[in-house]
Design an enzyme around this catalytic site. Structure first.
Site, mmCIF file in Angstrom:
data_model
loop_
_atom_site.group_PDB
_atom_site.id
_atom_site.type_symbol
_atom_site.label_atom_id
_atom_site.label_comp_id
_atom_site.label_asym_id
_atom_site.label_seq_id
_atom_site.Cartn_x
_atom_site.Cartn_y
_atom_site.Cartn_z
ATOM 1 C CE1 TYR A 1 3.229 10.180 -3.399
ATOM 2 C CE2 TYR A 1 0.733 10.327 -2.383
ATOM 3 C CZ TYR A 1 1.895 10.063 -2.642
ATOM 4 O OH TYR A 1 2.620 10.025 -1.354
ATOM 5 C CG ASP B 1 -0.124 11.421 0.553
ATOM 6 O OD1 ASP B 1 0.453 11.440 0.034
ATOM 7 O OD2 ASP B 1 -1.352 10.961 0.599
ATOM 8 N N GLY C 1 1.378 15.073 12.701
ATOM 9 C CA GLY C 1 1.181 12.766 12.967
ATOM 10 C C GLY C 1 2.488 13.081 14.302
ATOM 11 C CD GLN D 1 0.193 23.453 3.007
ATOM 12 O OE1 GLN D 1 1.030 22.496 2.733
ATOM 13 N NE2 GLN D 1 -0.990 22.138 3.936
#
EC number: 2.5.1.16
Length: 308
Positions: A78, A173, A155, A48
């Site tokens: 958050y 997250d 993950g 990204q």
């Protein structure tokens, strides 16, 4: 690491020069803008685009693929909620897995819990980790805890090698369900999470905005109710720089000792021993914990209908 340069970012608005505008197909027809004082970093990882800028009103801002991930001013709302909602709902959590969370903020919050003995984090993008350590040291301080073990990788793949019943809690997250985070919103991933949790273990995952993404939330709730045989709940919090100003969380438990997410039994705000190294809690407390499960009627109807 690639440093900031004078090349104009594609995310700096051409309509309002000097302003960052967050535009995405996930929230069509609207944009949130922040005035940019200085671009501090621009780079492209294997996954990204990464940018950091100094804003006029929210401090430093971390951007991934044109979307705000955190600002110095409101990140607490958050990070504290996604961490303490699950960990304060079970007694004495010892083993915690964080998936995503490369900025280190969730690690910072998990480390407030003295009962925790092991904190694993699996983040796919090393550039996010490095940039966070350089520009957001008060967030990335979580990496300094000796209980933390960093795994740089996917993950989804990491969970496949985790022994059944390993963790007391898993915190996901993730960024929005496009690009590298898409798999983290799909049914096979939740099945892997459930397998990795002990009986009565808990998961908390980022679950989008009730104002913008009820169709996504419906799918997440439906999947979770099929997989997690304990408790399935939706909570939300306010984060001014996120689209619509709110963000939600799915909180689920596996079959086993009952978990009542709405009534915290392990209150982190009652113990201030962690404040010397991590600073005081800025947002979370036991009252706001319980209140976060109170939903507007339109959202409550949709979410409850998925349990029938």
């Amino acid at each position: 690491m690639e440093e900031a340069n004078n090349k104009e970012s594609p995310y700096i608005s051409s309509i309002l020069p000097g302003w960052f505008s967050e535009i995405s197909p996930l929230w069509p027809g609207e944009a949130h803008s922040l005035k940019v004082e200085k671009i501090l970093f621009q780079g492209k990882s294997d996954y990204q685009n990464v940018m950091v800028f100094q804003s006029s009103t929210y401090g430093k801002v971390l951007i991934l693929d044109g979307v705000i991930q955190l600002t110095e001013r409101d990140e607490c709302a958050y990070q504290e909620m996604i961490t303490h909602l699950p960990l304060c709902s079970i007694p004495n959590p010892k083993k915690v897995l964080v998936i995503g969370g490369g900025d280190g903020g969730v690690l910072r919050e998990v480390s407030r819990h003295s009962s925790v003995e092991q904190i694993d984090i699996c983040e796919i993008d090393k550039m996010v980790i490095d940039v966070s350590k350089q520009f957001f040291p008060n967030v990335a301080i979580g990496y300094e805890d000796p209980r933390v073990k960093l795994h740089v990788g996917d993950g989804v793949a990491f969970l496949k090698f985790v022994a059944e019943g390993t963790y007391d809690a898993v915190i996901v997250d993730s960024s929005d369900p496009i690009g590298p985070a898409q798999e983290l919103f799909e049914k096979p991933f939740f099945e892997s999470v459930a397998r990795a949790l002990r009986p009565g273990g808990v998961v908390c995952t980022q679950a989008e905005s009730i104002w913008l993404h009820m169709h996504i939330i419906e799918d997440i709730v439906a999947n979770c109710r099929q997989i997690f045989k304990g408790s399935v709940n939706y909570a939300w919090t306010t984060v001014p720089t996120y689209p619509s100003g709110v963000i939600g969380f799915m909180l689920c438990s596996t079959e086993g000792p009952a978990v009542d997410f709405k009534n915290p039994i392990n209150p982190v705000d009652a113990d201030d021993s962690h404040t010397k190294t991590r600073g005081p809690l800025k947002f979370y407390n036991s009252e706001i914990h319980s209140a976060s499960f109170c939903l507007p009627s339109f959202a409550k109807r949709v979410i409850e209908s998925k349990g029938k």
